[in-house]
Structure formats: structure tokens, C-alpha cells
Design a protein around this motif. Structure first.
Motif, mmCIF file in Angstrom:
data_model
loop_
_atom_site.group_PDB
_atom_site.id
_atom_site.type_symbol
_atom_site.label_atom_id
_atom_site.label_comp_id
_atom_site.label_asym_id
_atom_site.label_seq_id
_atom_site.Cartn_x
_atom_site.Cartn_y
_atom_site.Cartn_z
ATOM 1 N N GLU A 211 0.835 -1.206 0.000
ATOM 2 C CA GLU A 211 0.000 0.000 0.000
ATOM 3 C C GLU A 211 0.871 1.257 0.000
ATOM 4 O OE1 GLU A 211 -0.490 -2.395 2.529
ATOM 5 O OE2 GLU A 211 -2.004 -3.441 1.342
ATOM 6 N N ARG A 212 1.947 1.231 0.775
ATOM 7 C CA ARG A 212 2.861 2.386 0.841
ATOM 8 C C ARG A 212 3.546 2.604 -0.505
ATOM 9 N NH1 ARG A 212 4.193 7.266 2.266
ATOM 10 N NH2 ARG A 212 6.382 7.529 2.711
ATOM 11 N N ILE A 213 3.958 1.520 -1.154
ATOM 12 C CA ILE A 213 4.591 1.634 -2.472
ATOM 13 C C ILE A 213 3.600 2.183 -3.488
ATOM 14 C CG2 ILE A 213 5.579 0.303 -4.375
ATOM 15 C CD1 ILE A 213 6.887 -1.480 -2.254
ATOM 16 N N LYS A 214 2.340 1.697 -3.439
ATOM 17 C CA LYS A 214 1.313 2.199 -4.367
ATOM 18 C C LYS A 214 1.052 3.681 -4.124
ATOM 19 C CE LYS A 214 -3.362 1.443 -5.961
ATOM 20 N NZ LYS A 214 -4.649 0.817 -5.728
ATOM 21 N N GLU A 215 0.997 4.076 -2.848
ATOM 22 C CA GLU A 215 0.766 5.484 -2.498
ATOM 23 C C GLU A 215 1.897 6.371 -3.034
ATOM 24 O OE1 GLU A 215 0.979 8.094 1.566
ATOM 25 O OE2 GLU A 215 0.050 6.108 1.674
ATOM 26 N N MET A 216 3.131 5.935 -2.868
ATOM 27 C CA MET A 216 4.268 6.733 -3.352
ATOM 28 C C MET A 216 4.325 6.746 -4.881
ATOM 29 S SD MET A 216 7.270 5.986 -0.519
ATOM 30 C CE MET A 216 7.971 4.731 -1.488
ATOM 31 N N LYS A 217 3.935 5.636 -5.506
ATOM 32 C CA LYS A 217 3.940 5.558 -6.962
ATOM 33 C C LYS A 217 2.938 6.535 -7.568
ATOM 34 C CE LYS A 217 1.951 2.055 -8.904
ATOM 35 N NZ LYS A 217 1.614 0.692 -9.356
ATOM 36 N N GLU A 218 1.807 6.738 -6.903
ATOM 37 C CA GLU A 218 0.759 7.596 -7.439
ATOM 38 C C GLU A 218 0.915 9.064 -7.039
ATOM 39 O OE1 GLU A 218 -2.747 5.667 -6.082
ATOM 40 O OE2 GLU A 218 -2.606 4.070 -7.592
ATOM 41 N N MET A 219 1.890 9.384 -6.213
ATOM 42 C CA MET A 219 2.072 10.760 -5.745
ATOM 43 C C MET A 219 2.270 11.772 -6.866
ATOM 44 S SD MET A 219 4.256 10.343 -2.246
ATOM 45 C CE MET A 219 4.649 12.056 -2.086
ATOM 46 N N PRO A 220 3.081 11.513 -7.893
ATOM 47 C CA PRO A 220 3.258 12.526 -8.942
ATOM 48 C C PRO A 220 1.995 12.803 -9.737
ATOM 49 C CG PRO A 220 4.998 10.886 -9.064
ATOM 50 C CD PRO A 220 3.995 10.398 -8.075
ATOM 51 N N LEU A 221 1.058 11.864 -9.772
ATOM 52 C CA LEU A 221 -0.171 12.035 -10.547
ATOM 53 C C LEU A 221 -1.313 12.584 -9.715
ATOM 54 C CD1 LEU A 221 -0.002 8.638 -12.439
ATOM 55 C CD2 LEU A 221 0.806 10.859 -13.215
ATOM 56 N N ASP A 222 -1.115 12.713 -8.432
ATOM 57 C CA ASP A 222 -2.158 13.161 -7.522
ATOM 58 C C ASP A 222 -2.232 14.680 -7.525
ATOM 59 O OD1 ASP A 222 -4.138 13.111 -5.682
ATOM 60 O OD2 ASP A 222 -2.863 12.562 -3.983
ATOM 61 N N ASP A 223 -3.445 15.218 -7.790
ATOM 62 C CA ASP A 223 -3.621 16.667 -7.820
ATOM 63 C C ASP A 223 -4.092 17.234 -6.476
ATOM 64 O OD1 ASP A 223 -2.880 16.845 -10.456
ATOM 65 O OD2 ASP A 223 -4.922 16.729 -11.231
ATOM 66 N N GLN A 224 -4.304 16.385 -5.510
ATOM 67 C CA GLN A 224 -4.782 16.836 -4.206
ATOM 68 C C GLN A 224 -3.636 17.421 -3.397
ATOM 69 O OE1 GLN A 224 -6.607 13.536 -2.311
ATOM 70 N NE2 GLN A 224 -8.117 13.220 -3.918
ATOM 71 N N GLN A 225 -4.020 18.096 -2.322
ATOM 72 C CA GLN A 225 -3.047 18.634 -1.386
ATOM 73 C C GLN A 225 -2.382 17.472 -0.656
ATOM 74 O OE1 GLN A 225 -2.123 21.807 -0.923
ATOM 75 N NE2 GLN A 225 -3.422 22.364 -2.635
ATOM 76 N N PRO A 226 -1.135 17.632 -0.260
ATOM 77 C CA PRO A 226 -0.470 16.554 0.476
ATOM 78 C C PRO A 226 -1.153 16.280 1.814
ATOM 79 C CG PRO A 226 0.917 18.498 0.381
ATOM 80 C CD PRO A 226 -0.275 18.771 -0.464
ATOM 81 N N LYS A 227 -1.160 15.007 2.200
ATOM 82 C CA LYS A 227 -1.765 14.615 3.471
ATOM 83 C C LYS A 227 -0.828 14.981 4.611
ATOM 84 C CE LYS A 227 -3.765 10.572 1.276
ATOM 85 N NZ LYS A 227 -3.766 9.104 1.245
ATOM 86 N N PRO A 228 -1.381 15.521 5.700
ATOM 87 C CA PRO A 228 -0.506 15.804 6.855
ATOM 88 C C PRO A 228 -0.124 14.495 7.541
ATOM 89 C CG PRO A 228 -2.777 16.333 7.374
ATOM 90 C CD PRO A 228 -2.738 15.958 5.912
#
Length: 63
Positions: A43-60
């Protein structure tokens, strides 16, 4: 030129330990990196993989 460098290196006491220390640091770093890659959750790898494509604000960070 190499004779000059070699003669200067021969005057340094314990100069043979520096390559061994650098080799040890190299293997420790990549060993820890391999351990991190193998133990990180999918799940952590998937989350980091999708970070460049995510247009939302970063999660605190969780506090």
C-alpha cells in the motif's frame, strides 16, 4: 605522475583501511536499502507511486 601519488600514499599510515571502510559503507547502505524495499508494504509503495499524478493537497502526517 602516478609515482608521485603512490609515494605520497605510502607515507600515510593506515591508508589501506580507507578503501575497506568505503566498501563497508557501500554494502551497509545498499543492504539497508534492500531491507527497506523488501519490508515496505504494498500500500505504501502504491501510495508513493501515485504521488506525482495526484492533484490533491499533500496529506498531513498522523500525530
Amino acid at each position: 605522475m602516478m609515482k608521485i601519488v603512490k609515494s605520497h600514499l605510502e607515507t600515510i599510515e593506515g591508508v589501506a583501511t580507507y578503501p575497506m571502510i568505503s566498501l563497508l559503507i557501500f554494502f551497509v547502505f545498499f543492504g539497508l536499502l534492500l531491507w527497506w524495499v523488501l519490508t515496505t508494504s504494498k500500500e505504501r509503495i502504491k501510495e508513493m507511486k501515485e504521488m506525482p499524478l495526484d492533484d490533491q493537497q499533500p496529506k498531513p502526517f498522523d500525530q
